[in-house]
Write an enzyme that holds these catalytic residues in place. Sequence first.
Site, PDB file in Angstrom:
ATOM      1  CB  SER A  54      -0.933   0.030   1.203  1.00 12.24           C
ATOM      2  OG  SER A  54      -1.627   1.267   1.218  1.00 12.24           O
ATOM      3  CE  LYS A 103      -3.483  -2.669  -0.033  1.00 10.84           C
ATOM      4  NZ  LYS A 103      -3.446  -2.658  -1.451  1.00 10.84           N
ATOM      5  CG  HIS A 160      -4.576  -1.061   4.019  1.00 11.81           C
ATOM      6  ND1 HIS A 160      -4.928  -0.533   2.792  1.00 11.81           N
ATOM      7  CD2 HIS A 160      -3.663  -0.193   4.535  1.00 11.81           C
ATOM      8  CE1 HIS A 160      -4.261   0.590   2.584  1.00 11.81           C
ATOM      9  NE2 HIS A 160      -3.478   0.813   3.629  1.00 11.81           N
ATOM     10  CG  ASN A 161      -7.179  -1.919  -0.160  1.00  8.65           C
ATOM     11  OD1 ASN A 161      -6.158  -1.659   0.466  1.00  8.65           O
ATOM     12  ND2 ASN A 161      -7.174  -2.095  -1.463  1.00  8.65           N
ATOM     13  CD  GLU A 200      -7.406   2.876   0.281  1.00  8.05           C
ATOM     14  OE1 GLU A 200      -6.360   2.297   0.638  1.00  8.05           O
ATOM     15  OE2 GLU A 200      -7.771   2.914  -0.906  1.00  8.05           O
TER      16      GLU A 200
HETATM   17  P1  NDP Z   1      -0.975  -1.250 -13.936  1.00  4.20           P
HETATM   18  O1  NDP Z   1      -2.284  -1.301 -14.618  1.00  4.20           O
HETATM   19  O2  NDP Z   1      -0.232   0.015 -13.913  1.00  4.20           O
HETATM   20  O3  NDP Z   1      -0.029  -2.389 -14.548  1.00  4.20           O
HETATM   21  C1  NDP Z   1      -0.510  -3.682 -14.717  1.00  4.20           C
HETATM   22  C2  NDP Z   1       0.646  -4.612 -15.019  1.00  4.20           C
HETATM   23  O4  NDP Z   1       0.110  -5.936 -15.113  1.00  4.20           O
HETATM   24  C3  NDP Z   1       1.345  -4.292 -16.329  1.00  4.20           C
HETATM   25  O5  NDP Z   1       2.709  -4.536 -16.179  1.00  4.20           O
HETATM   26  C4  NDP Z   1       0.704  -5.309 -17.290  1.00  4.20           C
HETATM   27  O6  NDP Z   1       1.525  -5.662 -18.357  1.00  4.20           O
HETATM   28  C5  NDP Z   1       0.534  -6.490 -16.353  1.00  4.20           C
HETATM   29  N1  NDP Z   1      -0.471  -7.438 -16.826  1.00  4.20           N
HETATM   30  C6  NDP Z   1      -1.803  -7.248 -16.906  1.00  4.20           C
HETATM   31  N2  NDP Z   1      -2.389  -8.353 -17.403  1.00  4.20           N
HETATM   32  C7  NDP Z   1      -1.403  -9.245 -17.642  1.00  4.20           C
HETATM   33  C8  NDP Z   1      -1.385 -10.580 -18.139  1.00  4.20           C
HETATM   34  N3  NDP Z   1      -2.521 -11.200 -18.472  1.00  4.20           N
HETATM   35  N4  NDP Z   1      -0.208 -11.184 -18.242  1.00  4.20           N
HETATM   36  C9  NDP Z   1       0.933 -10.549 -17.909  1.00  4.20           C
HETATM   37  N5  NDP Z   1       0.987  -9.311 -17.406  1.00  4.20           N
HETATM   38  C10 NDP Z   1      -0.175  -8.660 -17.279  1.00  4.20           C
HETATM   39  O7  NDP Z   1      -1.256  -1.813 -12.467  1.00  4.20           O
HETATM   40  P2  NDP Z   1      -0.671  -1.352 -11.064  1.00  4.20           P
HETATM   41  O8  NDP Z   1       0.795  -1.294 -11.109  1.00  4.20           O
HETATM   42  O9  NDP Z   1      -1.432  -0.156 -10.603  1.00  4.20           O
HETATM   43  O10 NDP Z   1      -1.145  -2.559 -10.133  1.00  4.20           O
HETATM   44  C11 NDP Z   1      -0.470  -3.811 -10.080  1.00  4.20           C
HETATM   45  C12 NDP Z   1      -1.039  -4.578  -8.898  1.00  4.20           C
HETATM   46  O11 NDP Z   1      -0.799  -3.822  -7.702  1.00  4.20           O
HETATM   47  C13 NDP Z   1      -2.556  -4.786  -8.963  1.00  4.20           C
HETATM   48  O12 NDP Z   1      -2.883  -6.011  -8.370  1.00  4.20           O
HETATM   49  C14 NDP Z   1      -3.095  -3.658  -8.108  1.00  4.20           C
HETATM   50  O13 NDP Z   1      -4.365  -3.948  -7.579  1.00  4.20           O
HETATM   51  C15 NDP Z   1      -2.028  -3.587  -7.036  1.00  4.20           C
HETATM   52  N6  NDP Z   1      -1.937  -2.310  -6.347  1.00  4.20           N
HETATM   53  C16 NDP Z   1      -2.038  -1.123  -7.025  1.00  4.20           C
HETATM   54  C17 NDP Z   1      -1.931   0.076  -6.338  1.00  4.20           C
HETATM   55  C18 NDP Z   1      -2.000   1.398  -7.052  1.00  4.20           C
HETATM   56  O14 NDP Z   1      -2.094   2.426  -6.359  1.00  4.20           O
HETATM   57  N7  NDP Z   1      -1.959   1.457  -8.371  1.00  4.20           N
HETATM   58  C19 NDP Z   1      -1.720   0.115  -4.870  1.00  4.20           C
HETATM   59  C20 NDP Z   1      -1.580  -1.200  -4.283  1.00  4.20           C
HETATM   60  C21 NDP Z   1      -1.703  -2.351  -4.987  1.00  4.20           C
HETATM   61  P3  NDP Z   1       1.388  -4.933 -19.786  1.00  4.20           P
HETATM   62  O15 NDP Z   1       2.282  -3.726 -19.707  1.00  4.20           O
HETATM   63  O16 NDP Z   1       1.890  -5.953 -20.741  1.00  4.20           O
HETATM   64  O17 NDP Z   1      -0.039  -4.588 -19.997  1.00  4.20           O
END
Ligand code: NDP
Length: 472
Positions: free
Chosen positions: A131, A185, A188-189, A192
Amino acid sequence: MSNQGCDIGLIGLGTMGRNFVLNMADHGFAVAVYNRTAEKTKDFMDHEVGARTIQAGYDLQEFVGLLRRPRALILLVAAGDPVDAVLRELLPWLEPGDLIIDAGNSHFTDTNRRFKILAAKNLKFMGMGISGGEAGARSGPSLMPGGSREMYDRVAPILEAAAAHINGEPCVTYLGPRSAGHYVKMVHNGIEYGLMELIAETYDLLKRGLGLTPAELAPIYDRWNREELNSFLIEITAKIFTRRDDRTGQFLVEMILDKAKQKGTGRWTSWDAMDLQAGTPTIDVAVVMRDMSGYKEERENSARFLTGPSPIFPGDRERFLGQVQNALYAGMIATYAQGLALLQKASTAYDYGLDLEAVARIWRGGCIIRAALLEDVRTAYKARADLPNLIMDPRLGKEFMSREADLREVVKTAVTLGLPAPGLMATLSYFDAYRSAVLPANLIQAQRDFFGAHTYERLDAPGTFHTQWEED
Ligand code: NDP
């Protein structure tokens, strides 16, 4: 980097992944990265990596080959099917003893399922909540890892270096077996969601009730943030009220469509609270209000003919402001109380062995629900690890009760003005129900027995009883 390869790998160079890689590398760890879309990897390597020790794999075989054995790698991909898809593609390249850490917002039951599947292949698995959003991932998030203690110890130097630190203590610790980390987590959400709803309700009361503009609201929330409400969410709320829209010059918050989106973690919290019969009404209401915000068109139509009282507050404005501040703090205490009481129940039901003092400790920094109040929460669980509810802690109970009259006044005002404040109302009813030695559930039992012969228990004798309520 050791001569045998990178210390850790990370799959998923999205918002969180990219920033977490840079964070780990800045702490001296060699990181291998892979992303499904290769252009993103190239862009990251070309523009963000600089002199850091980060190596890229452009297919999974190359990526896995960059890692020191036994391997440790973090997944930060979209939750749900993508995690299973990545695991399927990854498994052929891994060896027994390798460790996969899913750091996305996976549902805890998925984590339990994956844990079993990978254990059968002699692979190690951890579910870890993260988080703090983009900024937290980059400069120090709160990390909530679950799995085996042995696996935690394997990656602890990396996690503890990358996490936020408060008074020298890292905002990460081993939480418990299997899905314990993802469960914490999720809650936590949920907390939130509850806190955001309560803050939004105070905004509505001050905006529609007192007619305050964002320019007038900003210093109020800023002052609150310097007093007992000090927290990340109040801090950003004050900042949001100062921001002008580049397009129109208006305050940006007033230009944003009033439809709140959600990714599901709040709803999951409510679902599981209902399954465990834990009762988290402030969180439940927060989910409902995001849902209701979604039918904007319907609300716009109904607003034309469903009338209510005037929302303008006619009384002592300064006094009301103080009451709202106190009501919000009471709501904040009750929201943490509901979330942590749920964790207490889940810990027993799922055999997590959670240490709630440790949970409060790692939430004090890095994460979205960080707040000065968590220091008191930590102290409460330190004094009594099996505390059933935070409101039963002598200090926090007193803090709540000293604001209870103001919470009641604010709820009454919201009702009188016709302004929806279900989070504050649910909080107050939660408190009133929790402190009621007698609830009207006896009547519900009588009704259940009347129409369904469900039986009831008695106050004056053990056993179950049934009454033939009507003559045939
Ligand atoms: P993004 O949407 O920014 O990025 C998603 C990532 O997942 C990309 O690298 C994408 O690859 C990859 N991806 C999606 N589908 C596939 C697939 N089928 N196979 C392989 N790779 C895949 O997401 P976030 O970074 O925001 O979030 C990542 C995780 O962290 C999620 O579970 C989210 O819930 C969690 N999270 C997010 C927070 C936030 O504030 N954003 C906070 C805390 C947790 P590609 O580039 O190829 O599309």
